[in-house]
Design a protein around this motif. Structure first.
Motif, PDB file in Angstrom:
ATOM      1  N   ASP A 169       0.370   7.176  -7.612  1.00  0.00           N
ATOM      2  CA  ASP A 169      -0.152   8.317  -6.848  1.00  0.00           C
ATOM      3  C   ASP A 169      -1.205   7.842  -5.853  1.00  0.00           C
ATOM      4  N   ALA A 170      -2.105   6.963  -6.332  1.00  0.00           N
ATOM      5  CA  ALA A 170      -3.198   6.499  -5.474  1.00  0.00           C
ATOM      6  C   ALA A 170      -2.631   5.823  -4.226  1.00  0.00           C
ATOM      7  N   GLU A 171      -1.639   4.960  -4.451  1.00  0.00           N
ATOM      8  CA  GLU A 171      -1.061   4.246  -3.311  1.00  0.00           C
ATOM      9  C   GLU A 171      -0.351   5.216  -2.366  1.00  0.00           C
ATOM     10  N   ALA A 172       0.372   6.175  -2.956  1.00  0.00           N
ATOM     11  CA  ALA A 172       1.106   7.142  -2.129  1.00  0.00           C
ATOM     12  C   ALA A 172       0.150   7.951  -1.257  1.00  0.00           C
ATOM     13  N   ILE A 173      -0.985   8.359  -1.833  1.00  0.00           N
ATOM     14  CA  ILE A 173      -1.970   9.149  -1.068  1.00  0.00           C
ATOM     15  C   ILE A 173      -2.463   8.331   0.125  1.00  0.00           C
ATOM     16  N   LEU A 174      -2.774   7.043  -0.114  1.00  0.00           N
ATOM     17  CA  LEU A 174      -3.301   6.191   0.956  1.00  0.00           C
ATOM     18  C   LEU A 174      -2.270   5.986   2.062  1.00  0.00           C
ATOM     19  N   LEU A 175      -1.025   5.708   1.660  1.00  0.00           N
ATOM     20  CA  LEU A 175       0.000   5.443   2.675  1.00  0.00           C
ATOM     21  C   LEU A 175       0.277   6.691   3.500  1.00  0.00           C
ATOM     22  N   GLN A 176       0.249   7.855   2.826  1.00  0.00           N
ATOM     23  CA  GLN A 176       0.519   9.099   3.538  1.00  0.00           C
ATOM     24  C   GLN A 176      -0.571   9.364   4.578  1.00  0.00           C
ATOM     25  N   ALA A 177      -1.808   8.968   4.226  1.00  0.00           N
ATOM     26  CA  ALA A 177      -2.916   9.204   5.151  1.00  0.00           C
ATOM     27  C   ALA A 177      -2.992   8.096   6.204  1.00  0.00           C
ATOM     28  N   GLY A 178      -2.070   7.118   6.136  1.00  0.00           N
ATOM     29  CA  GLY A 178      -2.070   6.036   7.115  1.00  0.00           C
ATOM     30  C   GLY A 178      -3.143   4.985   6.863  1.00  0.00           C
ATOM     31  N   LEU A 179      -3.704   4.958   5.657  1.00  0.00           N
ATOM     32  CA  LEU A 179      -4.738   3.955   5.339  1.00  0.00           C
ATOM     33  C   LEU A 179      -4.056   2.723   4.745  1.00  0.00           C
ATOM     34  N   ILE A 180      -3.323   1.989   5.607  1.00  0.00           N
ATOM     35  CA  ILE A 180      -2.504   0.873   5.123  1.00  0.00           C
ATOM     36  C   ILE A 180      -3.394  -0.210   4.511  1.00  0.00           C
ATOM     37  N   PHE A 181      -4.502  -0.510   5.204  1.00  0.00           N
ATOM     38  CA  PHE A 181      -5.378  -1.579   4.746  1.00  0.00           C
ATOM     39  C   PHE A 181      -5.889  -1.286   3.332  1.00  0.00           C
ATOM     40  N   ARG A 182      -6.281  -0.033   3.134  1.00  0.00           N
ATOM     41  CA  ARG A 182      -6.773   0.345   1.806  1.00  0.00           C
ATOM     42  C   ARG A 182      -5.701   0.196   0.731  1.00  0.00           C
ATOM     43  N   ALA A 183      -4.466   0.589   1.087  1.00  0.00           N
ATOM     44  CA  ALA A 183      -3.368   0.490   0.118  1.00  0.00           C
ATOM     45  C   ALA A 183      -3.130  -0.973  -0.250  1.00  0.00           C
ATOM     46  N   ILE A 184      -3.249  -1.868   0.761  1.00  0.00           N
ATOM     47  CA  ILE A 184      -3.068  -3.302   0.486  1.00  0.00           C
ATOM     48  C   ILE A 184      -4.197  -3.793  -0.417  1.00  0.00           C
ATOM     49  N   MET A 185      -5.436  -3.398  -0.094  1.00  0.00           N
ATOM     50  CA  MET A 185      -6.578  -3.833  -0.907  1.00  0.00           C
ATOM     51  C   MET A 185      -6.475  -3.300  -2.339  1.00  0.00           C
ATOM     52  N   LEU A 186      -5.980  -2.073  -2.454  1.00  0.00           N
ATOM     53  CA  LEU A 186      -5.809  -1.472  -3.791  1.00  0.00           C
ATOM     54  C   LEU A 186      -4.909  -2.366  -4.650  1.00  0.00           C
ATOM     55  N   ASN A 187      -3.794  -2.790  -4.068  1.00  0.00           N
ATOM     56  CA  ASN A 187      -2.866  -3.638  -4.822  1.00  0.00           C
ATOM     57  C   ASN A 187      -3.459  -5.012  -5.100  1.00  0.00           C
ATOM     58  N   LEU A 188      -4.260  -5.530  -4.146  1.00  0.00           N
ATOM     59  CA  LEU A 188      -4.896  -6.827  -4.390  1.00  0.00           C
ATOM     60  C   LEU A 188      -5.866  -6.721  -5.572  1.00  0.00           C
ATOM     61  N   GLN A 189      -6.629  -5.620  -5.596  1.00  0.00           N
ATOM     62  CA  GLN A 189      -7.595  -5.470  -6.693  1.00  0.00           C
ATOM     63  C   GLN A 189      -6.898  -5.316  -8.037  1.00  0.00           C
ATOM     64  N   LEU A 190      -5.689  -4.749  -8.027  1.00  0.00           N
ATOM     65  CA  LEU A 190      -4.953  -4.581  -9.282  1.00  0.00           C
ATOM     66  C   LEU A 190      -4.068  -5.792  -9.567  1.00  0.00           C
ATOM     67  N   TYR A 191      -4.202  -6.836  -8.734  1.00  0.00           N
ATOM     68  CA  TYR A 191      -3.391  -8.057  -8.873  1.00  0.00           C
ATOM     69  C   TYR A 191      -1.894  -7.776  -8.766  1.00  0.00           C
ATOM     70  N   ASN A 192      -1.524  -6.723  -8.005  1.00  0.00           N
ATOM     71  CA  ASN A 192      -0.098  -6.498  -7.712  1.00  0.00           C
ATOM     72  C   ASN A 192       0.240  -7.275  -6.444  1.00  0.00           C
ATOM     73  N   TRP A 193       0.309  -8.613  -6.544  1.00  0.00           N
ATOM     74  CA  TRP A 193       0.441  -9.455  -5.344  1.00  0.00           C
ATOM     75  C   TRP A 193       1.686  -9.135  -4.539  1.00  0.00           C
ATOM     76  N   ASP A 194       2.830  -8.994  -5.252  1.00  0.00           N
ATOM     77  CA  ASP A 194       4.087  -8.798  -4.534  1.00  0.00           C
ATOM     78  C   ASP A 194       4.066  -7.521  -3.705  1.00  0.00           C
ATOM     79  N   ARG A 195       3.544  -6.446  -4.318  1.00  0.00           N
ATOM     80  CA  ARG A 195       3.510  -5.165  -3.623  1.00  0.00           C
ATOM     81  C   ARG A 195       2.569  -5.248  -2.408  1.00  0.00           C
ATOM     82  N   ALA A 196       1.456  -5.947  -2.550  1.00  0.00           N
ATOM     83  CA  ALA A 196       0.501  -6.081  -1.445  1.00  0.00           C
ATOM     84  C   ALA A 196       1.170  -6.803  -0.271  1.00  0.00           C
ATOM     85  N   LEU A 197       1.891  -7.879  -0.585  1.00  0.00           N
ATOM     86  CA  LEU A 197       2.560  -8.643   0.472  1.00  0.00           C
ATOM     87  C   LEU A 197       3.655  -7.789   1.123  1.00  0.00           C
ATOM     88  N   GLU A 198       4.381  -7.067   0.288  1.00  0.00           N
ATOM     89  CA  GLU A 198       5.462  -6.207   0.777  1.00  0.00           C
ATOM     90  C   GLU A 198       4.909  -5.201   1.795  1.00  0.00           C
TER      91      GLU A 198
END
Length: 725
Positions: free
Chosen positions: A615-644
């Motif tokens: 949900d958190a990622e979806a909210i960020l992407l919908q609002a166009g906060l791409i950088f935040r969504a990438i940082m969110l995944n980095l902080q959660l160590y979801n490396w693949d999703r961040a790179l994607e």
């Protein structure tokens, strides 16, 4: 003797052929006899007397048992299909299983359940200390009754667990019989007729001068019973005096066509008379609903003189279930939702629905939802919109991993947040959302070894009964907010003061209604504050809620408020409540969230606090906060999703690679991920550039129209306090 079952006759042309009954006789034969008394067929079946013969519920087969110890299955026309078993002692009684695919029979002091498949193993257990004379197995509640020469009757489940054992009578028990709906059963003995509740305790005892009652048969609506007596008479009995209580009203069926309602506040008594036999009564939510054999009457507790009346198409109503805005009737043909002014709202249906076997455990109703557990596959629960009767969500039912035994719906709050609870075969209690579209359904376990559960009528509190204690969840929704809070919102009460195995009947306001093992109703109260808290929250009075918690000073109340505030995304209240229960890490996290300049980012971090990463990622992407969504995944160590995300939006690929490199460097590990190796070659990692880009992103956020001016860069990183980068 046993009539061919009505439910198996179907409609139209078949009817003429199927008015037959089977009669078993002492010379080893059984006869199929038509309504006019003409013997249509006689079959040599056993050596010695044929002691019993029963049609299966679907009418496709007949089972007979005899003094020769054999149990045989015959076709509808009287051809031998198979010999199910061969015992050394006479089989005195047999009964079909609810799905007509297994047979229960007596074997001396043992009970045996034998499936019809050739190689299936039978279930058997020692049930009595004397020869068992009679058994019955109910289709609706799936419970087994037995009576024996040891002068006791017992109630069993299908695993052979004893649920009730009567005290010893003066004479052997010669007959037992369930009502079709499985709420009551009759027991016959020498000069004795008893009426009992499904859990075993006795409502009434009659001592007619009839000799032994050898056989009992109920009418299809479960209001009358007939008995075959040893002195050559037939005895008839009507069930009366069933009592219902709701708040300050008490309704009693005083005769087969009369109900008396008493208001205990002022002792006012109303007598209600009906044209036909009263079959089912329900009292709750300020309405009394009475179904007779032809009509349905709806009384408001404010006015007993002018009921709403409408005609019933089908004969007997088997179940009435009430909610605040409407009620539900079940008869042999279907399920119908009516409003309290007698208007048919809808009739929910699904493929292959069998309405005649629904009971209180397998159907649930709230103001906007009807839930029905499937009979063909007990892992499946269908949910319908109560206004339209259409299946809800994406039309798919809720499917659980194990067979579901008992379901319930919460009664309050908005439709979108409707929750359904399920107790499965292992007695585990689960909760899940009713209205979910497309998203993955989260079925969350609340507790184990639960015997029964009931939702409160005024607020979304949930009570459950487990071994030796009553549990009340003040805010079950907390499982969707913060699992650690759930145990803190739970209240437990020892139930030993209510005797052995009390049953949970209802949960009204702050009162729990229990039924003791001997049948008396007792009420016990819980703290009144949680329901006050719920009413504050429903009206969004957060300050009053905080004031209430400060006044009461109970941890479980603060925990409820913390969960409610987090769910409603009210940061200030959440901060106060978490602080009151000493959850320092959560308070710190909320403080960090408050510093974030962008509203959507704050919402996303709240979703993260509730543990909803998607949900958190979806909210960020919908609002166009791409950088935040990438940082969110980095902080959660979801490396693949961040790179994607970085590659997809062609931004910050070097940031992702840089953080990954720094992470691996910290542990002296080489890069093994193929995708990272692939991108690493073409991109140089320059930390100065990366940091400049990050600073620019923060600058952009602060300049957004919804921004709050000065957000600190650390806060807008999601906060290193919350397990940072």
């Amino acid at each position: 003797m046993h009539w061919f079952p009505k439910s198996a006759q179907g409609g139209g042309a078949k009817k003429a052929t199927s008015d037959v009954f089977v009669l078993t006789s002492t010379d080893g034969k059984f006869h199929l006899i038509g309504r006019s008394g003409r013997i249509e067929k006689s079959v040599e079946a056993h050596k010695g007397a044929v002691l019993c013969g029963r049609w299966s519920y679907d009418g496709t087969a007949l089972v007979t048992a005899g003094e020769d110890g054999q149990v045989k299955i015959w076709s509808r026309s009287g051809m031998l299909r198979s010999t199910l078993t061969q015992n050394s002692i006479p089989v005195y009684s047999v009964s079909w299983g609810p799905d007509s695919d297994q047979v229960l029979f007596t074997n001396g002091r043992q009970l045996v359940i034998k499936p019809l498949q050739a190689n299936a193993k039978p279930v058997m257990w020692k049930a009595h200390d004397g020869i068992i004379l009679c058994v019955d197995w109910n289709t609706v509640n799936n419970l087994i009754l037995s009576g024996a020469e040891d002068k006791r009757y017992k109630v069993w489940d299908t695993y052979g667990r004893q649920l009730y054992c009567s005290s010893s009578h003066e004479y052997p028990i010669t007959s037992v019989s369930w009502t079709p709906g499985g709420e009551l059963f009759g027991v016959g003995s020498f000069n004795t007729l008893r009426l009992c509740d499904r859990s075993g305790w006795s409502y009434a005892l009659e001592k007619p001068n009839t000799g032994s009652i050898f056989q009992l048969a109920w009418s299809s609506d479960g209001t009358q019973v007939a008995g075959a007596c040893g002195n050559g008479h037939v005895i008839f009995a009507n069930v009366i005096d069933s009592r219902l209580e709701w708040k300050n009203y008490e309704a009693t069926v005083t005769g087969s066509k009369q109900i008396q309602v008493r208001n205990v506040m002022n002792d006012a008594i109303e007598k209600l008379d009906f044209r036909d036999r009263v079959i089912k009564v329900a009292l709750g939510y300020s309405h009394l609903v009475v179904a007779t054999s032809s009509q349905c009457y709806i009384y408001s507790t404010k006015n007993w003189n002018t009921p709403m009346i409408f005609d019933l198409k089908e004969g007997s109503v088997t179940l009435i279930k009430q909610a605040e805005k409407h009620f539900l009737l079940v008869d042999g043909t279907g399920v119908y939702v009516f409003s309290y002014d007698g208007r048919l709202v809808c009739a929910p249906r699904y493929q292959g629905m069998k309405a005649d076997i629904l009971n209180h455990q397998t159907i649930a109703l709230s103001n906007d939802t009807v839930a029905i557990r499937d009979k063909a596959d007990e892992k499946v629960v269908y949910v319908f919109d109560a206004q339209t009767g259409k299946t809800m969500g994406d039309g798919k039912p809720i499917t659980h991993k194990v067979e579901v035994m008992d379901i319930g719906l919460d009664q309050c709050g908005i439709t979108a947040e409707r929750r359904i609870t399920m107790i499965d075969k292992n007695r585990d209690l689960f909760i899940t959302s009713v209205r979910l579209f497309g998203a993955e359904r989260k079925i969350i376990k609340l507790a184990n070894m639960i015997q029964a559960h009931v939702w409160n009528d005024e607020t979304n509190m949930l009570a459950a009964m487990t071994d030796g204690k009553i549990m009340v969840w003040y805010y079950p929704n907390a499982v969707y907010v913060d699992k650690d809070l759930l145990p803190k919102t739970l209240y437990e009460k020892d139930s030993s003061e209510f005797g052995k195995n009390p049953q949970l009947v209802d949960f009204l306001g702050s009162h729990l209604i229990l039924r003791r093992a001997e049948g008396s109703l007792v009420s016990t109260s819980i703290s009144p504050y949680p329901s006050v808290l719920h009413s504050h929250i429903m009206a969004s009075r957060w300050d009053d809620a905080v004031r209430l918690c400060r006044f009461v000073k109970e941890e479980n109340l603060w925990a409820c408020l913390a969960a409610m505030a987090t769910y409603a995304k009210d940061l200030n209240t959440a901060e106060v409540s978490y602080a009151a229960i000493q959850e320092a890490d959560k308070v710190q996290f909320i403080l960090n969230i408050k510093e974030i300049p962008v509203k959507e980012a704050r919402t996303a971090e709240m979703a993260l606090l509730c543990g909803n990463q998607q949900d958190a990622e979806a909210i960020l992407l919908q609002a166009g906060l791409i950088f935040r969504a990438i940082m969110l995944n980095l902080q959660l160590y979801n490396w693949d999703r961040a790179l994607e995300l970085a590659v997809k939006h062609k931004t910050h690929v070097d940031t992702v690679l840089g953080y990954r490199q720094r992470f691996l460097g910290r542990f002296d590990k080489p890069e093994t991920n193929k995708r990272f190796l692939q991108y690493k070659e073409g991109i140089e990692i320059n930390w100065e550039n990366i940091n400049n880009k990050i600073e620019m992103e923060h600058q952009k956020e602060r300049e957004r129209p919804s921004g709050g001016g000065e957000g600190s860069t650390r806060g807008s990183h999601g906060g290193r306090g919350g397990g940072g980068t």
